[in-house]
Each structure stands twice: as structure tokens, then as C-alpha cells.
Design a protein around this motif. Structure first.
Motif, PDB file in Angstrom:
ATOM      1  N   GLN A  28     -22.647  -5.467  22.594  1.00 15.61           N
ATOM      2  CA  GLN A  28     -22.136  -6.723  22.068  1.00 15.61           C
ATOM      3  C   GLN A  28     -23.064  -7.404  21.068  1.00 15.61           C
ATOM      4  OE1 GLN A  28     -18.803  -6.677  22.679  1.00 15.61           O
ATOM      5  NE2 GLN A  28     -18.832  -8.792  23.374  1.00 15.61           N
ATOM      6  N   GLU A  29     -24.344  -7.069  21.067  1.00 16.59           N
ATOM      7  CA  GLU A  29     -25.292  -7.750  20.188  1.00 16.59           C
ATOM      8  C   GLU A  29     -25.919  -6.829  19.144  1.00 16.59           C
ATOM      9  OE1 GLU A  29     -25.948 -10.890  19.808  1.00 16.59           O
ATOM     10  OE2 GLU A  29     -24.813 -11.698  21.496  1.00 16.59           O
ATOM     11  N   ILE A  30     -26.385  -5.663  19.560  1.00 19.61           N
ATOM     12  CA  ILE A  30     -27.065  -4.792  18.602  1.00 19.61           C
ATOM     13  C   ILE A  30     -26.075  -4.191  17.615  1.00 19.61           C
ATOM     14  CG2 ILE A  30     -28.458  -2.675  18.399  1.00 19.61           C
ATOM     15  CD1 ILE A  30     -29.877  -3.501  20.955  1.00 19.61           C
ATOM     16  N   SER A  31     -24.799  -4.205  17.944  1.00 20.22           N
ATOM     17  CA  SER A  31     -23.776  -3.753  17.001  1.00 20.22           C
ATOM     18  C   SER A  31     -23.434  -4.812  15.959  1.00 20.22           C
ATOM     19  CB  SER A  31     -22.501  -3.371  17.768  1.00 20.22           C
ATOM     20  OG  SER A  31     -21.893  -4.520  18.333  1.00 20.22           O
ATOM     21  N   LEU A  60     -10.274  -6.564  31.264  1.00 18.36           N
ATOM     22  CA  LEU A  60     -10.480  -7.277  30.001  1.00 18.36           C
ATOM     23  C   LEU A  60     -11.667  -6.693  29.246  1.00 18.36           C
ATOM     24  CD1 LEU A  60      -9.699  -9.598  28.104  1.00 18.36           C
ATOM     25  CD2 LEU A  60     -11.104 -11.127  29.516  1.00 18.36           C
ATOM     26  N   LEU A  61     -12.702  -6.288  29.965  1.00 21.18           N
ATOM     27  CA  LEU A  61     -13.854  -5.656  29.322  1.00 21.18           C
ATOM     28  C   LEU A  61     -13.477  -4.312  28.708  1.00 21.18           C
ATOM     29  CD1 LEU A  61     -16.800  -6.346  31.828  1.00 21.18           C
ATOM     30  CD2 LEU A  61     -16.277  -7.547  29.706  1.00 21.18           C
ATOM     31  N   THR A  62     -12.737  -3.491  29.443  1.00 18.62           N
ATOM     32  CA  THR A  62     -12.370  -2.184  28.877  1.00 18.62           C
ATOM     33  C   THR A  62     -11.429  -2.354  27.685  1.00 18.62           C
ATOM     34  OG1 THR A  62     -10.505  -1.872  30.422  1.00 18.62           O
ATOM     35  CG2 THR A  62     -12.653  -0.981  31.079  1.00 18.62           C
ATOM     36  N   LEU A  63     -10.559  -3.364  27.728  1.00 17.29           N
ATOM     37  CA  LEU A  63      -9.667  -3.611  26.599  1.00 17.29           C
ATOM     38  C   LEU A  63     -10.460  -4.054  25.381  1.00 17.29           C
ATOM     39  CD1 LEU A  63      -6.833  -3.851  25.414  1.00 17.29           C
ATOM     40  CD2 LEU A  63      -6.709  -6.167  26.379  1.00 17.29           C
ATOM     41  N   ASP A  64     -11.394  -4.954  25.570  1.00 18.78           N
ATOM     42  CA  ASP A  64     -12.170  -5.468  24.453  1.00 18.78           C
ATOM     43  C   ASP A  64     -13.083  -4.404  23.857  1.00 18.78           C
ATOM     44  OD1 ASP A  64     -13.091  -8.000  22.952  1.00 18.78           O
ATOM     45  OD2 ASP A  64     -14.980  -7.154  23.664  1.00 18.78           O
ATOM     46  N   LEU A  65     -13.722  -3.616  24.709  1.00 18.85           N
ATOM     47  CA  LEU A  65     -14.710  -2.643  24.241  1.00 18.85           C
ATOM     48  C   LEU A  65     -14.078  -1.328  23.788  1.00 18.85           C
ATOM     49  CD1 LEU A  65     -17.390  -3.083  27.047  1.00 18.85           C
ATOM     50  CD2 LEU A  65     -17.601  -3.872  24.680  1.00 18.85           C
ATOM     51  N   PHE A  66     -13.096  -0.844  24.562  1.00 17.33           N
ATOM     52  CA  PHE A  66     -12.578   0.501  24.340  1.00 17.33           C
ATOM     53  C   PHE A  66     -11.089   0.550  23.987  1.00 17.33           C
ATOM     54  CE2 PHE A  66     -16.155   0.812  27.358  1.00 17.33           C
ATOM     55  CZ  PHE A  66     -17.002   1.646  26.642  1.00 17.33           C
ATOM     56  N   GLY A  67     -10.422  -0.595  24.032  1.00 19.84           N
ATOM     57  CA  GLY A  67      -9.037  -0.656  23.585  1.00 19.84           C
ATOM     58  C   GLY A  67      -7.997  -0.190  24.572  1.00 19.84           C
ATOM     59  N   LEU A  68      -8.349  -0.109  25.867  1.00 21.43           N
ATOM     60  CA  LEU A  68      -7.391   0.376  26.851  1.00 21.43           C
ATOM     61  C   LEU A  68      -7.664  -0.228  28.215  1.00 21.43           C
ATOM     62  CD1 LEU A  68      -8.256   4.118  27.703  1.00 21.43           C
ATOM     63  CD2 LEU A  68      -9.884   2.367  27.023  1.00 21.43           C
ATOM     64  N   VAL A  69      -6.648  -0.145  29.066  1.00 21.75           N
ATOM     65  CA  VAL A  69      -6.728  -0.656  30.430  1.00 21.75           C
ATOM     66  C   VAL A  69      -6.171   0.400  31.360  1.00 21.75           C
ATOM     67  CG1 VAL A  69      -5.680  -2.319  32.019  1.00 21.75           C
ATOM     68  CG2 VAL A  69      -6.637  -3.111  29.858  1.00 21.75           C
ATOM     69  N   ARG A 125     -20.072  -9.677  19.048  1.00 26.10           N
ATOM     70  CA  ARG A 125     -19.175  -8.645  18.533  1.00 26.10           C
ATOM     71  C   ARG A 125     -17.721  -9.092  18.632  1.00 26.10           C
ATOM     72  NH1 ARG A 125     -16.350  -5.799  21.631  1.00 26.10           N
ATOM     73  NH2 ARG A 125     -14.928  -4.235  20.762  1.00 26.10           N
ATOM     74  N   THR A 126     -17.325  -9.610  19.773  1.00 24.71           N
ATOM     75  CA  THR A 126     -15.952 -10.071  19.955  1.00 24.71           C
ATOM     76  C   THR A 126     -15.614 -11.165  18.956  1.00 24.71           C
ATOM     77  OG1 THR A 126     -16.116  -9.530  22.310  1.00 24.71           O
ATOM     78  CG2 THR A 126     -14.306 -10.965  21.645  1.00 24.71           C
ATOM     79  N   ASP A 127     -16.550 -12.084  18.730  1.00 22.01           N
ATOM     80  CA  ASP A 127     -16.339 -13.149  17.745  1.00 22.01           C
ATOM     81  C   ASP A 127     -16.210 -12.580  16.337  1.00 22.01           C
ATOM     82  OD1 ASP A 127     -16.410 -15.049  19.717  1.00 22.01           O
ATOM     83  OD2 ASP A 127     -18.346 -15.896  19.161  1.00 22.01           O
ATOM     84  N   MET A 128     -17.091 -11.659  15.988  1.00 24.08           N
ATOM     85  CA  MET A 128     -17.069 -11.104  14.637  1.00 24.08           C
ATOM     86  C   MET A 128     -15.751 -10.396  14.345  1.00 24.08           C
ATOM     87  SD  MET A 128     -20.900  -9.685  13.803  1.00 24.08           S
ATOM     88  CE  MET A 128     -20.767 -10.032  12.048  1.00 24.08           C
ATOM     89  N   VAL A 129     -15.246  -9.659  15.318  1.00 26.60           N
ATOM     90  CA  VAL A 129     -13.971  -8.978  15.117  1.00 26.60           C
ATOM     91  C   VAL A 129     -12.859 -10.003  14.923  1.00 26.60           C
ATOM     92  CG1 VAL A 129     -12.250  -7.487  16.193  1.00 26.60           C
ATOM     93  CG2 VAL A 129     -14.681  -6.895  16.374  1.00 26.60           C
ATOM     94  N   ARG A 130     -12.816 -11.003  15.788  1.00 31.20           N
ATOM     95  CA  ARG A 130     -11.734 -11.993  15.726  1.00 31.20           C
ATOM     96  C   ARG A 130     -11.755 -12.794  14.425  1.00 31.20           C
ATOM     97  NH1 ARG A 130     -13.156 -14.475  19.772  1.00 31.20           N
ATOM     98  NH2 ARG A 130     -13.884 -16.474  18.991  1.00 31.20           N
ATOM     99  N   PHE A 131     -12.937 -13.090  13.923  1.00 32.29           N
ATOM    100  CA  PHE A 131     -13.068 -13.869  12.693  1.00 32.29           C
ATOM    101  C   PHE A 131     -13.057 -12.998  11.436  1.00 32.29           C
ATOM    102  CE2 PHE A 131     -14.400 -17.173  15.601  1.00 32.29           C
ATOM    103  CZ  PHE A 131     -14.023 -18.350  14.974  1.00 32.29           C
ATOM    104  N   GLY A 132     -12.848 -11.685  11.596  1.00 36.78           N
ATOM    105  CA  GLY A 132     -12.767 -10.814  10.439  1.00 36.78           C
ATOM    106  C   GLY A 132     -14.096 -10.556   9.764  1.00 36.78           C
ATOM    107  N   LYS A 133     -15.195 -10.588  10.515  1.00 32.63           N
ATOM    108  CA  LYS A 133     -16.537 -10.429   9.951  1.00 32.63           C
ATOM    109  C   LYS A 133     -17.191  -9.092  10.296  1.00 32.63           C
ATOM    110  CE  LYS A 133     -16.507 -14.880   8.752  1.00 32.63           C
ATOM    111  NZ  LYS A 133     -16.394 -15.329   7.335  1.00 32.63           N
ATOM    112  N   TYR A 134     -16.555  -8.314  11.175  1.00 35.15           N
ATOM    113  CA  TYR A 134     -17.229  -7.136  11.715  1.00 35.15           C
ATOM    114  C   TYR A 134     -17.378  -6.023  10.695  1.00 35.15           C
ATOM    115  CZ  TYR A 134     -18.663  -4.162  15.676  1.00 35.15           C
ATOM    116  OH  TYR A 134     -19.372  -3.378  16.568  1.00 35.15           O
ATOM    117  N   GLU A 135     -16.581  -6.035   9.657  1.00 30.85           N
ATOM    118  CA  GLU A 135     -16.704  -5.018   8.606  1.00 30.85           C
ATOM    119  C   GLU A 135     -17.616  -5.467   7.472  1.00 30.85           C
ATOM    120  OE1 GLU A 135     -12.958  -5.452   9.676  1.00 30.85           O
ATOM    121  OE2 GLU A 135     -14.068  -4.363  11.215  1.00 30.85           O
ATOM    122  N   ASP A 136     -18.216  -6.645   7.597  1.00 29.19           N
ATOM    123  CA  ASP A 136     -19.124  -7.147   6.563  1.00 29.19           C
ATOM    124  C   ASP A 136     -20.406  -6.313   6.515  1.00 29.19           C
ATOM    125  OD1 ASP A 136     -17.250  -9.076   6.143  1.00 29.19           O
ATOM    126  OD2 ASP A 136     -18.444 -10.746   6.902  1.00 29.19           O
TER     127      ASP A 136
END
Length: 561
Positions: free
Chosen positions: A66-69, A149-158, A512-523
Motif C-alpha cells: 500500500q505504501e512502497i507502490s 474487502l482487502l482481497t477485492l482492493d488488492l487483487f480484484g476478487l472475492v 495506493r487505494t487513494d491514488m487509484v481512486r483519484f486517478g493518480k496511480y499511473e502518474d
């Protein structure tokens, strides 16, 4: 919450040991054999449901993901000898990680073990007659939803499973969101309102529902060029954050850094946290991870030091500078707390043990502290501890000062032991013999400031209600009155709110979750240029894919991995 675990849980085969999805367990119920009461049995059944949280939140597991990424933390190959780890931290930061990354595998395994133990409790608690079983059953089912919720956020599945003898059903997208929502709604009526931050409560479920609805646009359409935040989702965020705020049960802390002290178990800002009191788990390493190996926070323990781990990127640091220029960022009490004076002459360089506390927050420049020689700390003639400029003695570089620089990167010069401003947010435990044990501060999953910030964001996203959002953000800023609070903001936008979340929640595993939601993770940021949208979620560990190989098509690797 001390509990004697009375269940022996056997994790079966590759499916669980290697982190895959057959969550079947053989439960050996010792209650009848040992003559324990139903209440004692219930206590023993619920304990394993929470027991994996300290391991999930270990500094090299969930924190790394969540942080080093992100743009907040970077961990270079220190001095060419430390934290190399086959390049996994470089890859995580640059978004070139693979399905064989051990930190990804460990995090996956631990979360799924939490799911597995929750299912065990869900199936076992109804057989007990003690009234507490109803509450514990709700907690177990709610914790299964949290792990999902963790597996959905990190890996996209439940993974969905009720019967221990069946294989899990895999859900993604809208189905996964609906499953987690319905599970949290189902347990909320049977949860307690006040059992401490280490257990699931009504307030915690309200907060998790708000977090789910706030991120639902991401979870429904993971790789969208632009996320669609539904007005009805934002209304739900406001509804559940209002419930928490209006309950009057929680309050913002006057002292920002007390939120992260070793005794934060009683801090009223915490809503849901990993209980880390020393008589329970008490082994988080959040305080030691970023400190220098030549910073010794405890006069009583000359072997307790830092590890020269991650620093913050210049990009993140500059968000503080740009926000407060021409003033120094330390005008914001969340940035830095001075506990140790900078000693410049022999007359004031002797400190009593009781008065020695290292600084907190973001540490810059020359560091001062205890001087260790031949395994012991130097003392002054009056018996107090000698405090002076620190050098990299433990690294056999006695002429190189522990002088943290803004610049840090993956070059040889940028990977030196002194590069990068460091973060000391969580308090270094006074009981830690080595720095690697007895970290008593509860690791925060949800706190009241996040509730206000989520409500502000929902109002901005739904209707552009900048005035209400500004009021919520300024309320959080103004609450830190133990020192001079930061100046009130005069305007609010999504970009300003994103910046504010970075100030309030740095190092708290939300970035990481914030960056994805705000559209910043590809910066782009320090040492990271990858703009692949597919990296918004992590790869499923290869061990899990291999473990499911006897079920063709069951577990599909995420795209681009």
C-alpha cells in the motif's frame, strides 16, 4: 482481549498453505475434552479470526503493497548491501512486480487464512449456547467481509464460501461489491457499539461500508479511463459517515501524534484497529522500519535501533513544501513533532533517561541522539546520557553523518544510508529490546479523521458541495490544538482533498487505494514511470495459481501479469 485459543486449526494442502482458495479446515474442538464452558469455547473460537491481522499489517506485507507502490515511500538497495531482496522493493515501487513476489504471496496467504478462520468460526459458534456467541458470530462474519474487502482492493476478487467442504465461488466487480455490502449490512444489528478498537463494532462496520461505497466505482470497473462515482453511492457514504459522527462515540485527538502512541488503544479517534498491546500481540515494526541503523531511541536498550528502510520520495515531500511556502512545512503539526532538542554545546548535551524521546513525524537533515560505543551508550559525568550528532557507526562509516537528504532514488548515490527523509509516525515502543519486537501501538485501520474526509469527498463527487467539504476538512485540521493547528484552508476541490489526505494519512497504508481512486496511480514520480492501468491491482501469487491447477479455469491470473 486475552484469549486462550482452544481450537487447533489444520490448514489443508496447497490450497491454503500456498494461499489458494479451498478454505477447508479440520477443526479439532477441544471444549468437550477439557471441560471448558461454552463462553470459554466461544472466546477461543473468535480469537483466531483476528489473530492474522498483526501479520497482515507487518511492515513488509500490507505496508509494502500500500505504501512502497506509491509516491509516498521508496526503499532503495541501501548501500548496496541492505534491503536488496532480489529487487522486490524496487519492482514494487516501479510497478514491475511479478506473481512470484514473496511479499505479495505472504499478504495473500495471511488474508485468506483470516477468511478461512472466519468461516471456521461461522460454522462452529452456532453450536454453543452462551449469549456471547451471537455477537461473536456477527464479528466473524463481518471479519470475513473485511478480509474480502482487502482481497477485492488488492487483487480484484472475492472468495465466497459457507460450507467448509465446498470450493469457493469467485466474485469480481459488481457482484463482489454487492456481496461485501450485504454481509456487512447483515451483521451490523448484532454487533456491539463499544468493545474497543481491536474488535469489529457497529461503528467499524459503518466505516467499512462508507469505504466500500466510496471505492465502489473503482471496484466495478477496475481499468476505466475515468471512474463513474454514482450519486447513490455517495449518498451512502454520507449516510454511514453521518452515523459515526452523530453517534458521539468517537472524537478527534487534540494531539496528532498521540493517535500513534504506544497507548493509543484508548484513543477515542480510533474506530477499528489491530490490537497490538504488548500482552497480546505487540510485535509491529512500524516505528523501526524507516529509522537509521544509528538511531537508538531507548537508553535502556542499546540493541534497539532502526534499519534504514524506506524514505519518502521528493515528490511527496514537495507537496508539503508547495502547500506551505514560504513557511516551512513544520507549521503543520502533522508534519513533525520536536521531542529532542538539537544540542550544539557540551553544556546541554546530557539528558536524563526519563527525558529522552526521539522526534516524530518526517525527519530531515542532521540527526542527534544517543552515542553508542562498544555496545554501550556514552554517559556524561553526572550519569546522564550523552547526546550528539549521529554518524553511521553501525555501518562502519564513522565519518558519514546521519544527515537525511531530500534526494533519494535507485542510483548508487541515491541509495546511500543517509538518503531520503524518514518517517517516525508510530511511537517506538519503550519495551522493545531490539526495535523488532514489542511494538504496542495499535495499527490503525479506520479512524474518525478518515470519516470526515470520506464525507467531504462524497459531497464533492456527488454535487460539488465545496463548502461542506471545506468545513469537514477544516474541522479535522482545527482539532489538533495540543500545538498550534495548521491554518484553515480557504477553498476545497478534489485535488486539494487528495493533497490533504496525503498530509493526514501518510504511512497509514491508505495511499495506493487513494491514488487509484483519484486517478493518480499511473502518474510519474521518483523512479516510477509505468503508466499501465492494469497495475491498479496486484497479480495473484503464482503459488495460488499452481495450487488451483487441478481445477481448470477456476483461478485466472489478473491481466498483464
Amino acid at each position: 482481549m486475552k484469549k486462550k485459543v482452544i481450537l487447533t486449526v489444520m490448514l489443508a494442502g496447497l490450497y491454503v498453505l500456498n494461499g489458494c482458495t479451498n478454505l477447508s479446515e479440520n477443526v479439532l474442538d477441544e471444549a468437550s475434552a477439557s471441560g471448558l464452558s461454552d463462553r470459554q469455547a466461544a472466546d477461543g473460537i473468535i480469537a483466531p479470526v483476528y489473530a492474522r491481522l498483526p501479520d497482515i499489517f507487518l511492515h513488509t506485507n500490507y505496508f509494502a503493497l500500500q505504501e512502497i507502490s506509491t509516491d509516498e515511500a521508496i526503499l532503495p538497495y541501501r548501500g548496496g548491501t541492505d534491503w536488496g531482496d532480489n529487487g522486490i522493493y524496487l519492482a514494487m515501487h516501479q510497478h514491475t512486480h511479478t506473481s512470484t513476489d514473496p511479499n505479495l504471496r505472504n499478504t495473500w496467504n495471511l488474508i485468506l487464512q483470516g477468511v478461512s478462520r472466519s468461516i471456521t468460526a461461522i460454522n462452529t459458534l452456532p453450536t454453543l449456547n452462551d449469549p456471547v456467541s451471537k455477537t461473536y458470530l456477527a464479528e466473524a462474519r463481518g471479519m470475513r467481509a473485511y478480509y474480502s474487502l482487502l482481497t477485492l482492493d488488492l487483487f480484484g476478487l472475492v472468495f465466497v464460501k459457507d460450507d467448509l467442504g465446498e470450493n469457493s465461488t469467485i466474485l469480481r466487480g459488481e457482484q463482489a461489491v454487492e456481496y461485501i455490502k450485504n454481509e456487512l449490512l447483515a451483521v451490523e444489528p448484532n454487533l456491539e457499539t463499544a468493545v474497543g478498537p481491536g474488535r469489529l463494532t457497529k461503528g467499524a462496520v459503518w466505516g467499512l461500508l462508507a469505504r466500500l461505497y466510496l471505492n465502489a466505482a473503482v471496484y466495478r470497473d477496475r481499468y476505466a479511463a475515468q471512474f463513474t462515482f454514482k450519486p447513490e453511492d455517495m449518498d451512502k457514504v454520507v449516510e454511514y459517515t453521518d452515523k459515526i459522527i452523530n453517534s458521539g462515540q468517537y472524537q478527534l485527538s487534540r494531539d496528532y501524534f498521540s493517535i500513534f502512541n504506544s497507548d493509543n488503544n484508548t484513543n477515542k479517534e480510533l474506530i477499528f484497529a489491530v490490537d497490538q498491546r504488548a500482552d497480546l500481540n505487540g510485535h509491529n515494526r512500524m516505528a523501526y522500519f524507516s529509522l537509521s541503523g544509528d538511531q537508538f531511541p531507548l537508553p535502556a536498550y542499546p540493541n534497539a535501533n532502526g534499519t534504514d528502510g524506506p524514505g519518502i520520495t521528493p515528490d511527496y515531500y514537495r507537496t508539503w513544501v508547495n502547500a506551505y511556502a514560504p513557511n516551512d512545512p513544520s507549521v503543520d503539526p502533522r508534519f513533525y513533532k520536536q521531542n529532542l532538542s538539537i544540542y550544539t554545546n557540551p553544556a546541554d548535551s546530557c539528558v536524563a533517561e526519563a527525558n529522552f524521546n526521539i522526534n516524530r513525524g518526517i525527519l530531515r537533515g542532521q540527526q542527534y541522539g544517543l552515542i553508542r560505543r562498544n555496545g554501550v551508550f556514552l554517559k556524561c559525568a553526572d550519569g546522564k546520557y550523552k547526546v550528539a550528532k549521529l554518524f553511521h557507526d553501525t555501518r562502519n562509516r564513522p565519518t558519514q553523518a546521519v544527515d537525511f537528504t531530500e534526494q533519494i532514488d535507485f542510483t548508487v548515490a541515491g541509495s546511500n544510508y543517509n538518503t531520503g527523509y524518514r518517517v517516525e509516525k508510530y511511537e517506538f515502543s519503550k519495551k522493545s529490546v531490539s526495535g523488532r519486537n514489542f511494538g504496542e501501538a495499535d495499527i490503525i485501520i479506520l479512524r474518525l479523521a478518515d470519516v470526515y474526509m470520506m464525507r467531504a469527498e462524497a459531497k464533492l463527487r456527488k454535487s460539488g458541495d465545496a463548502a461542506s467539504a471545506l468545513a469537514d476538512v477544516n474541522l479535522v485540521r482545527a482539532a489538533r490544538t495540543a500545538t498550534t493547528p495548521p491554518p484553515a484552508l480557504t477553498s476545497m476541490s478534489l485535488d486539494l482533498l487528495y493533497r490533504e489526505r496525503g498530509f493526514e494519512f501518510y504511512w497509514e497504508m491508505l495511499r495506493r487505494t487513494d491514488m487509484v481512486r483519484f486517478g493518480k496511480y499511473e502518474d510519474k514520480w521518483t523512479e516510477k514511470t509505468n503508466s499501465d492501468r492494469m497495475k491498479r491491482i496486484f497479480p495473484i501469487p503464482q503459488t495460488a495459481i499452481d495450487g488451483a491447477s487441478n481445477l481448470p479455469g477456476y483461478l485466472k491470473q489478473n491481466d498483464s501479469y
